[in-house]
Design a protein around this motif. Structure first.
Motif, PDB file in Angstrom:
ATOM      1  N   ASP A  43     -12.034  17.051  29.322  1.00  0.00           N
ATOM      2  CA  ASP A  43     -12.839  15.823  29.349  1.00  0.00           C
ATOM      3  C   ASP A  43     -12.903  15.177  27.970  1.00  0.00           C
ATOM      4  OD1 ASP A  43     -13.270  15.809  32.046  1.00  0.00           O
ATOM      5  OD2 ASP A  43     -15.269  16.698  31.942  1.00  0.00           O
ATOM      6  N   GLY A  44     -11.769  15.224  27.272  1.00  0.00           N
ATOM      7  CA  GLY A  44     -11.673  14.610  25.962  1.00  0.00           C
ATOM      8  C   GLY A  44     -10.661  13.483  25.965  1.00  0.00           C
ATOM      9  N   CYS A  45     -10.528  12.885  24.804  1.00  0.00           N
ATOM     10  CA  CYS A  45      -9.541  11.817  24.648  1.00  0.00           C
ATOM     11  C   CYS A  45      -9.056  11.794  23.202  1.00  0.00           C
ATOM     12  CB  CYS A  45     -10.124  10.458  25.031  1.00  0.00           C
ATOM     13  SG  CYS A  45     -11.481   9.899  23.972  1.00  0.00           S
ATOM     14  N   LEU A  46      -7.846  11.323  23.034  1.00  0.00           N
ATOM     15  CA  LEU A  46      -7.333  11.030  21.706  1.00  0.00           C
ATOM     16  C   LEU A  46      -7.843   9.637  21.374  1.00  0.00           C
ATOM     17  CD1 LEU A  46      -5.593  11.249  19.174  1.00  0.00           C
ATOM     18  CD2 LEU A  46      -3.613  10.621  20.570  1.00  0.00           C
ATOM     19  N   LYS A  47      -8.820   9.557  20.483  1.00  0.00           N
ATOM     20  CA  LYS A  47      -9.433   8.272  20.129  1.00  0.00           C
ATOM     21  C   LYS A  47      -8.553   7.491  19.158  1.00  0.00           C
ATOM     22  CE  LYS A  47     -12.634   5.158  19.169  1.00  0.00           C
ATOM     23  NZ  LYS A  47     -11.828   4.132  18.514  1.00  0.00           N
ATOM     24  N   GLU A  48      -8.023   8.190  18.144  1.00  0.00           N
ATOM     25  CA  GLU A  48      -7.220   7.508  17.127  1.00  0.00           C
ATOM     26  C   GLU A  48      -6.164   8.450  16.567  1.00  0.00           C
ATOM     27  OE1 GLU A  48      -9.231   5.137  14.046  1.00  0.00           O
ATOM     28  OE2 GLU A  48     -11.085   5.635  15.112  1.00  0.00           O
ATOM     29  N   LEU A  49      -5.131   7.833  16.003  1.00  0.00           N
ATOM     30  CA  LEU A  49      -4.058   8.549  15.329  1.00  0.00           C
ATOM     31  C   LEU A  49      -3.676   7.740  14.096  1.00  0.00           C
ATOM     32  CD1 LEU A  49      -0.935  10.092  16.896  1.00  0.00           C
ATOM     33  CD2 LEU A  49      -0.647   8.353  15.162  1.00  0.00           C
ATOM     34  N   HIS A  50      -3.559   8.407  12.969  1.00  0.00           N
ATOM     35  CA  HIS A  50      -3.155   7.748  11.724  1.00  0.00           C
ATOM     36  C   HIS A  50      -1.988   8.533  11.131  1.00  0.00           C
ATOM     37  CE1 HIS A  50      -3.406   5.634   7.913  1.00  0.00           C
ATOM     38  NE2 HIS A  50      -3.485   6.787   7.285  1.00  0.00           N
ATOM     39  N   MET A  51      -0.878   7.851  10.884  1.00  0.00           N
ATOM     40  CA  MET A  51       0.317   8.503  10.348  1.00  0.00           C
ATOM     41  C   MET A  51       0.712   7.832   9.041  1.00  0.00           C
ATOM     42  SD  MET A  51       3.994   9.097  12.218  1.00  0.00           S
ATOM     43  CE  MET A  51       4.870   7.624  11.728  1.00  0.00           C
ATOM     44  N   TRP A  52       1.147   8.640   8.066  1.00  0.00           N
ATOM     45  CA  TRP A  52       1.633   8.111   6.799  1.00  0.00           C
ATOM     46  C   TRP A  52       2.697   9.035   6.231  1.00  0.00           C
ATOM     47  CZ3 TRP A  52      -2.719  10.901   7.410  1.00  0.00           C
ATOM     48  CH2 TRP A  52      -2.956  11.947   6.531  1.00  0.00           C
ATOM     49  N   THR A  53       3.475   8.499   5.312  1.00  0.00           N
ATOM     50  CA  THR A  53       4.528   9.278   4.654  1.00  0.00           C
ATOM     51  C   THR A  53       4.348   9.206   3.143  1.00  0.00           C
ATOM     52  OG1 THR A  53       6.110   7.470   4.376  1.00  0.00           O
ATOM     53  CG2 THR A  53       6.139   8.638   6.498  1.00  0.00           C
ATOM     54  N   GLY A  54       5.101  10.017   2.433  1.00  0.00           N
ATOM     55  CA  GLY A  54       5.114   9.973   0.976  1.00  0.00           C
ATOM     56  C   GLY A  54       6.169   9.023   0.442  1.00  0.00           C
ATOM     57  N   THR A  55       6.934   8.407   1.326  1.00  0.00           N
ATOM     58  CA  THR A  55       7.972   7.461   0.931  1.00  0.00           C
ATOM     59  C   THR A  55       7.341   6.077   0.749  1.00  0.00           C
ATOM     60  OG1 THR A  55       9.608   8.691   2.199  1.00  0.00           O
ATOM     61  CG2 THR A  55      10.177   6.421   1.626  1.00  0.00           C
ATOM     62  N   TYR A  56       7.725   5.402  -0.325  1.00  0.00           N
ATOM     63  CA  TYR A  56       7.181   4.062  -0.567  1.00  0.00           C
ATOM     64  C   TYR A  56       8.092   3.295  -1.517  1.00  0.00           C
ATOM     65  CZ  TYR A  56       5.598   5.946  -5.029  1.00  0.00           C
ATOM     66  OH  TYR A  56       5.564   6.525  -6.264  1.00  0.00           O
ATOM     67  N   VAL A  57       7.880   1.986  -1.574  1.00  0.00           N
ATOM     68  CA  VAL A  57       8.569   1.112  -2.514  1.00  0.00           C
ATOM     69  C   VAL A  57       7.553   0.707  -3.573  1.00  0.00           C
ATOM     70  CG1 VAL A  57       9.764  -1.085  -2.825  1.00  0.00           C
ATOM     71  CG2 VAL A  57      10.152   0.271  -0.744  1.00  0.00           C
ATOM     72  N   GLY A  58       7.868   0.980  -4.846  1.00  0.00           N
ATOM     73  CA  GLY A  58       6.969   0.659  -5.943  1.00  0.00           C
ATOM     74  C   GLY A  58       7.013  -0.817  -6.299  1.00  0.00           C
ATOM     75  N   GLU A  59       6.165  -1.183  -7.241  1.00  0.00           N
ATOM     76  CA  GLU A  59       6.084  -2.589  -7.666  1.00  0.00           C
ATOM     77  C   GLU A  59       7.403  -3.094  -8.241  1.00  0.00           C
ATOM     78  OE1 GLU A  59       2.687  -3.403 -10.124  1.00  0.00           O
ATOM     79  OE2 GLU A  59       1.355  -2.324  -8.754  1.00  0.00           O
ATOM     80  N   SER A  60       8.213  -2.199  -8.814  1.00  0.00           N
ATOM     81  CA  SER A  60       9.511  -2.606  -9.354  1.00  0.00           C
ATOM     82  C   SER A  60      10.589  -2.631  -8.269  1.00  0.00           C
ATOM     83  CB  SER A  60       9.935  -1.642 -10.468  1.00  0.00           C
ATOM     84  OG  SER A  60      10.205  -0.357  -9.908  1.00  0.00           O
ATOM     85  N   LEU A  61      10.192  -2.404  -7.014  1.00  0.00           N
ATOM     86  CA  LEU A  61      11.046  -2.370  -5.830  1.00  0.00           C
ATOM     87  C   LEU A  61      11.941  -1.136  -5.775  1.00  0.00           C
ATOM     88  CD1 LEU A  61      11.993  -6.146  -5.463  1.00  0.00           C
ATOM     89  CD2 LEU A  61      10.048  -4.898  -4.515  1.00  0.00           C
ATOM     90  N   ALA A  62      11.633  -0.133  -6.609  1.00  0.00           N
ATOM     91  CA  ALA A  62      12.349   1.143  -6.540  1.00  0.00           C
ATOM     92  C   ALA A  62      11.740   1.980  -5.413  1.00  0.00           C
ATOM     93  CB  ALA A  62      12.243   1.883  -7.867  1.00  0.00           C
TER      94      ALA A  62
END
Length: 148
Positions: free
Chosen positions: A24-43
């Protein structure tokens, strides 16, 4: 709120029993993230280890606890199936298991990755799993972001 890390079968058994097998439960929310990103210098910054993480908020129609948050660290797979139109999203029972160095959560108690990985069951696998009570996170309000 303290995090409890799942390290052995007794930790899995405790959580499943403590949260009533998600009945009698539910999955209310899911949040996913990674360590990969583009920095301010676009690297591009690309970690070489598993860098995907997921937090899931579950609520249920019972007290103590009424809600828990599960943190899946170093995710190795995810398969989330939304409920079709005119069907509810109520979890009847769920399972957590360890198989080949991965922890799995699935919204069906008899599910196993070796037998029905491509079934219509929602599941997630990760190298590490932690959980904590989130009783104050009941209700409609989103906790991981707004609806916009």
């Amino acid at each position: 709120m303290n995090w409890f890390e799942i390290k052995k079968q007794s930790d899995i058994d405790y959580l499943l029993k403590y949260f009533g097998y998600f009945h009698d439960g539910c999955l209310k929310e899911l949040h996913m993230w990674t360590g990969t990103y583009v920095g301010e210098s676009l690297a591009m910054a690309v970690p070489w280890e598993l860098d995907t993480n997921v937090k899931m908020l579950f609520q249920r129609q019972y007290k103590n606890p009424s809600a828990i948050e599960i943190f899946f660290e170093s995710v190795t797979g995810i398969h989330i199936i939304p409920s079709p139109e005119n069907y509810d999203s109520i979890i009847q029972d769920a399972n957590i298991l360890k198989y080949e160095d991965n922890y799995y959560w699935a919204n069906e108690f008899d599910w196993h990755p070796e037998k029905n990985i491509e079934s219509g069951v929602s599941w997630i696998s990760a190298k590490k799993v932690k959980w904590r009570e989130a009783n104050e996170w009941m209700g409609k309000q989103n906790r991981y972001g707004n609806e916009e």
